[in-house]
Write a protein that holds these residues in place. Sequence first.
Motif, PDB file in Angstrom:
ATOM      1  N   ARG A  27       0.834  -1.207   0.000  1.00  0.00           N
ATOM      2  CA  ARG A  27       0.000   0.000   0.000  1.00  0.00           C
ATOM      3  C   ARG A  27       0.868   1.257   0.000  1.00  0.00           C
ATOM      4  O   ARG A  27       0.648   2.199  -0.758  1.00  0.00           O
ATOM      5  CB  ARG A  27      -0.908  -0.004   1.246  1.00  0.00           C
ATOM      6  CG  ARG A  27      -1.969   1.060   1.230  1.00  0.00           C
ATOM      7  CD  ARG A  27      -2.714   1.158   2.547  1.00  0.00           C
ATOM      8  NE  ARG A  27      -3.912   1.973   2.411  1.00  0.00           N
ATOM      9  CZ  ARG A  27      -3.926   3.277   2.296  1.00  0.00           C
ATOM     10  NH1 ARG A  27      -2.781   3.955   2.308  1.00  0.00           N
ATOM     11  NH2 ARG A  27      -5.065   3.945   2.166  1.00  0.00           N
ATOM     12  N   ALA A  31       1.250   4.488  -2.555  1.00  0.00           N
ATOM     13  CA  ALA A  31       1.137   5.893  -2.123  1.00  0.00           C
ATOM     14  C   ALA A  31       2.367   6.675  -2.596  1.00  0.00           C
ATOM     15  O   ALA A  31       2.247   7.822  -3.065  1.00  0.00           O
ATOM     16  CB  ALA A  31       0.989   5.966  -0.607  1.00  0.00           C
ATOM     17  N   ILE A  34       1.972   7.458  -6.135  1.00  0.00           N
ATOM     18  CA  ILE A  34       0.987   8.544  -6.292  1.00  0.00           C
ATOM     19  C   ILE A  34       1.664   9.888  -6.019  1.00  0.00           C
ATOM     20  O   ILE A  34       1.438  10.875  -6.718  1.00  0.00           O
ATOM     21  CB  ILE A  34      -0.233   8.330  -5.352  1.00  0.00           C
ATOM     22  CG1 ILE A  34      -1.055   7.134  -5.814  1.00  0.00           C
ATOM     23  CG2 ILE A  34      -1.114   9.577  -5.293  1.00  0.00           C
ATOM     24  CD1 ILE A  34      -2.216   6.762  -4.888  1.00  0.00           C
ATOM     25  N   LYS A  38       1.836  13.164  -8.421  1.00  0.00           N
ATOM     26  CA  LYS A  38       1.394  14.508  -8.007  1.00  0.00           C
ATOM     27  C   LYS A  38       2.490  15.546  -8.235  1.00  0.00           C
ATOM     28  O   LYS A  38       2.209  16.753  -8.228  1.00  0.00           O
ATOM     29  CB  LYS A  38       1.000  14.504  -6.517  1.00  0.00           C
ATOM     30  CG  LYS A  38      -0.320  13.800  -6.241  1.00  0.00           C
ATOM     31  CD  LYS A  38      -0.551  13.729  -4.743  1.00  0.00           C
ATOM     32  CE  LYS A  38      -1.796  12.928  -4.398  1.00  0.00           C
ATOM     33  NZ  LYS A  38      -1.836  12.528  -2.992  1.00  0.00           N
ATOM     34  N   ILE A  43      -0.331  17.363  -1.912  1.00  0.00           N
ATOM     35  CA  ILE A  43      -0.184  15.959  -1.540  1.00  0.00           C
ATOM     36  C   ILE A  43      -1.393  15.475  -0.728  1.00  0.00           C
ATOM     37  O   ILE A  43      -1.988  14.441  -1.012  1.00  0.00           O
ATOM     38  CB  ILE A  43       1.111  15.763  -0.705  1.00  0.00           C
ATOM     39  CG1 ILE A  43       2.344  16.111  -1.560  1.00  0.00           C
ATOM     40  CG2 ILE A  43       1.212  14.342  -0.155  1.00  0.00           C
ATOM     41  CD1 ILE A  43       2.627  15.144  -2.685  1.00  0.00           C
ATOM     42  N   TYR A  44      -1.749  16.258   0.279  1.00  0.00           N
ATOM     43  CA  TYR A  44      -2.834  15.860   1.182  1.00  0.00           C
ATOM     44  C   TYR A  44      -4.180  16.012   0.465  1.00  0.00           C
ATOM     45  O   TYR A  44      -4.488  17.105  -0.034  1.00  0.00           O
ATOM     46  CB  TYR A  44      -2.771  16.736   2.437  1.00  0.00           C
ATOM     47  CG  TYR A  44      -3.969  16.631   3.332  1.00  0.00           C
ATOM     48  CD1 TYR A  44      -4.376  15.410   3.854  1.00  0.00           C
ATOM     49  CD2 TYR A  44      -4.709  17.770   3.671  1.00  0.00           C
ATOM     50  CE1 TYR A  44      -5.482  15.319   4.671  1.00  0.00           C
ATOM     51  CE2 TYR A  44      -5.805  17.687   4.494  1.00  0.00           C
ATOM     52  CZ  TYR A  44      -6.192  16.465   4.993  1.00  0.00           C
ATOM     53  OH  TYR A  44      -7.291  16.375   5.798  1.00  0.00           O
ATOM     54  N   ARG A  45      -4.959  14.943   0.412  1.00  0.00           N
ATOM     55  CA  ARG A  45      -6.245  14.972  -0.301  1.00  0.00           C
ATOM     56  C   ARG A  45      -7.372  14.576   0.651  1.00  0.00           C
ATOM     57  O   ARG A  45      -7.712  13.392   0.767  1.00  0.00           O
ATOM     58  CB  ARG A  45      -6.217  14.028  -1.505  1.00  0.00           C
ATOM     59  CG  ARG A  45      -5.156  14.361  -2.544  1.00  0.00           C
ATOM     60  CD  ARG A  45      -5.459  15.689  -3.234  1.00  0.00           C
ATOM     61  NE  ARG A  45      -4.329  16.134  -4.025  1.00  0.00           N
ATOM     62  CZ  ARG A  45      -4.141  15.856  -5.311  1.00  0.00           C
ATOM     63  NH1 ARG A  45      -5.022  15.135  -5.954  1.00  0.00           N
ATOM     64  NH2 ARG A  45      -3.076  16.300  -5.946  1.00  0.00           N
ATOM     65  N   ARG A  48     -10.177  12.277  -0.643  1.00  0.00           N
ATOM     66  CA  ARG A  48      -9.809  10.868  -0.806  1.00  0.00           C
ATOM     67  C   ARG A  48      -9.713  10.175   0.569  1.00  0.00           C
ATOM     68  O   ARG A  48     -10.166   9.043   0.734  1.00  0.00           O
ATOM     69  CB  ARG A  48      -8.475  10.788  -1.567  1.00  0.00           C
ATOM     70  CG  ARG A  48      -7.909   9.399  -1.695  1.00  0.00           C
ATOM     71  CD  ARG A  48      -8.792   8.449  -2.493  1.00  0.00           C
ATOM     72  NE  ARG A  48      -8.223   7.104  -2.497  1.00  0.00           N
ATOM     73  CZ  ARG A  48      -8.912   5.989  -2.683  1.00  0.00           C
ATOM     74  NH1 ARG A  48     -10.231   6.045  -2.897  1.00  0.00           N
ATOM     75  NH2 ARG A  48      -8.319   4.822  -2.674  1.00  0.00           N
ATOM     76  N   GLU A  49      -9.169  10.889   1.540  1.00  0.00           N
ATOM     77  CA  GLU A  49      -9.038  10.286   2.880  1.00  0.00           C
ATOM     78  C   GLU A  49     -10.419   9.982   3.465  1.00  0.00           C
ATOM     79  O   GLU A  49     -10.635   8.924   4.056  1.00  0.00           O
ATOM     80  CB  GLU A  49      -8.231  11.210   3.795  1.00  0.00           C
ATOM     81  CG  GLU A  49      -6.803  11.387   3.290  1.00  0.00           C
ATOM     82  CD  GLU A  49      -5.782  11.672   4.369  1.00  0.00           C
ATOM     83  OE1 GLU A  49      -6.181  11.880   5.525  1.00  0.00           O
ATOM     84  OE2 GLU A  49      -4.579  11.682   4.041  1.00  0.00           O
ATOM     85  N   VAL A  52     -11.746   6.919   1.736  1.00  0.00           N
ATOM     86  CA  VAL A  52     -11.102   5.684   2.210  1.00  0.00           C
ATOM     87  C   VAL A  52     -11.704   5.274   3.559  1.00  0.00           C
ATOM     88  O   VAL A  52     -12.091   4.123   3.761  1.00  0.00           O
ATOM     89  CB  VAL A  52      -9.569   5.870   2.334  1.00  0.00           C
ATOM     90  CG1 VAL A  52      -8.926   4.704   3.074  1.00  0.00           C
ATOM     91  CG2 VAL A  52      -8.933   6.028   0.941  1.00  0.00           C
ATOM     92  N   MET A  77      -2.915   5.720   6.645  1.00  0.00           N
ATOM     93  CA  MET A  77      -2.826   6.781   5.623  1.00  0.00           C
ATOM     94  C   MET A  77      -1.835   7.855   6.030  1.00  0.00           C
ATOM     95  O   MET A  77      -1.141   8.421   5.194  1.00  0.00           O
ATOM     96  CB  MET A  77      -4.204   7.410   5.402  1.00  0.00           C
ATOM     97  CG  MET A  77      -5.055   6.606   4.454  1.00  0.00           C
ATOM     98  SD  MET A  77      -6.463   7.546   3.862  1.00  0.00           S
ATOM     99  CE  MET A  77      -7.428   7.667   5.336  1.00  0.00           C
ATOM    100  N   CYS A  80       1.490   6.583   5.100  1.00  0.00           N
ATOM    101  CA  CYS A  80       1.642   6.577   3.638  1.00  0.00           C
ATOM    102  C   CYS A  80       1.872   8.001   3.116  1.00  0.00           C
ATOM    103  O   CYS A  80       2.742   8.238   2.283  1.00  0.00           O
ATOM    104  CB  CYS A  80       0.401   5.979   2.975  1.00  0.00           C
ATOM    105  SG  CYS A  80       0.277   4.193   3.223  1.00  0.00           S
ATOM    106  N   LEU A  81       1.093   8.944   3.654  1.00  0.00           N
ATOM    107  CA  LEU A  81       1.237  10.337   3.230  1.00  0.00           C
ATOM    108  C   LEU A  81       2.636  10.867   3.567  1.00  0.00           C
ATOM    109  O   LEU A  81       3.254  11.577   2.771  1.00  0.00           O
ATOM    110  CB  LEU A  81       0.155  11.194   3.895  1.00  0.00           C
ATOM    111  CG  LEU A  81       0.077  12.641   3.427  1.00  0.00           C
ATOM    112  CD1 LEU A  81      -1.359  13.119   3.434  1.00  0.00           C
ATOM    113  CD2 LEU A  81       0.905  13.577   4.272  1.00  0.00           C
ATOM    114  N   GLU A  84       5.106  10.355   1.025  1.00  0.00           N
ATOM    115  CA  GLU A  84       5.015  11.277  -0.110  1.00  0.00           C
ATOM    116  C   GLU A  84       5.637  12.618   0.270  1.00  0.00           C
ATOM    117  O   GLU A  84       6.431  13.179  -0.458  1.00  0.00           O
ATOM    118  CB  GLU A  84       3.557  11.485  -0.518  1.00  0.00           C
ATOM    119  CG  GLU A  84       2.848  10.205  -0.962  1.00  0.00           C
ATOM    120  CD  GLU A  84       1.399  10.461  -1.354  1.00  0.00           C
ATOM    121  OE1 GLU A  84       1.139  11.438  -2.071  1.00  0.00           O
ATOM    122  OE2 GLU A  84       0.520   9.686  -0.932  1.00  0.00           O
TER     123      GLU A  84
END
Length: 357
Positions: A27, A31, A34, A38, A43-45, A48-49, A52, A77, A80-81, A84
């Motif tokens: 996972r 990320a 992704i 981007k 980055i922070y969406r 989408r969060e 999820v 998440m 994962c973020l 990024e």
Amino acid sequence: MSDELLKQHRDAIDAIDAQVLDLLNQRASHAREIGEIKGGGVIYRPEREAEVLRRIQSINRGPLPDESVARLFREIMSECLALEKPLSIAYLGPEGTFSQLAATKHFGHAARTVACSSIDEAFRLVEARTHDYVVAPVENSTEGAVGRTLDLMVTTPLKICGEVVLRIHHHLLRKVPGMDGIRRVYSHAQSLAQCHEWLNRQLPDGVERVSVASNAEAARLASLDETACAIAGQAAAERFALVKLAENIEDEPNNTTRFLVLGYQDVAPTGKDRTSVIVSAPNRPGAVHELVEPIARYGVSMTKFESRPSKAGLWDYVFFIDMEGHVKDAPLADALAALRSRASYVKLLGAYPQAVI
Ligand SMILES: O=C(O)C(=O)C[C@]1(C(=O)O)C=C[C@@H](O)C=C1
């Protein structure tokens, strides 16, 4: 339970943990990819969060409760973020405030939280792009609006991109056990008000109530003085190693604070959103009624209506309105268009997903 049975279950857990670990890393790799796609973009969406977390809750078959799985995925998440791009979140400090708790609840533990000396400073640092987002309290279920946050919303170029709802528990904390010899109690003015009845009943006569900048500051002061105590939450109690003289002393059992997350971004619709605006009406009879009439006419649910002095003229007000729905979706888009034609001023503060956890 037999040792053999215990071992079987533990072996099963070990095997599952290895799979979970592998899946988590798969996972995380997606990320990271992704993040590459981007590029240097946002980055922070939040949309989408929210999607999820809501999906995870809807497909959860237990025995873990929906809230627990949402909390776990919140942290997944967050990690994962951070692969990024690590985020930094400004909040009203010092460390251990409910604002910090709200920031971590919303962004997870991988985000860096940065204590600021005031809500103004937290806004300024995000406006200057020194930090990515600000988390600021906006209203409490017992005490109402947080005026300073509302006033900052009038002028800030930042947009609301999320909300956090936090149950607030207050404790009476002291450096040493027992109520003997207490001369003063420190806390933020809002917390003193939220525990007013309890203090009237339980505090010995003559104990002075002193309002300070934050509950964490109150806890810090109490940690330096055995004749003082503080009203603050669990995080501040732990941070300053204070004894809990009494737990959950808030007068209102459902005491809850709502925080806003602000940054430089617009958020796409998720199907369960909220839109916040500031409006002002011409100063004549019936103007406010005319202003909000389209909201009812288009069947939009108004979840907040708060007035504040506009600071532009005596008895001149601005109104903070929250509505269910997204500014890009009907019927809210139509209601807002009608409202714009009647208001003397409209500022869209943001459209964002309703809090999931
Ligand atoms: O979907 C994305 O845009 C991602 O970056 C992945 C992810 C996730 O871990 O699911 C991480 C951060 C974003 O805020 C939203 C979702």
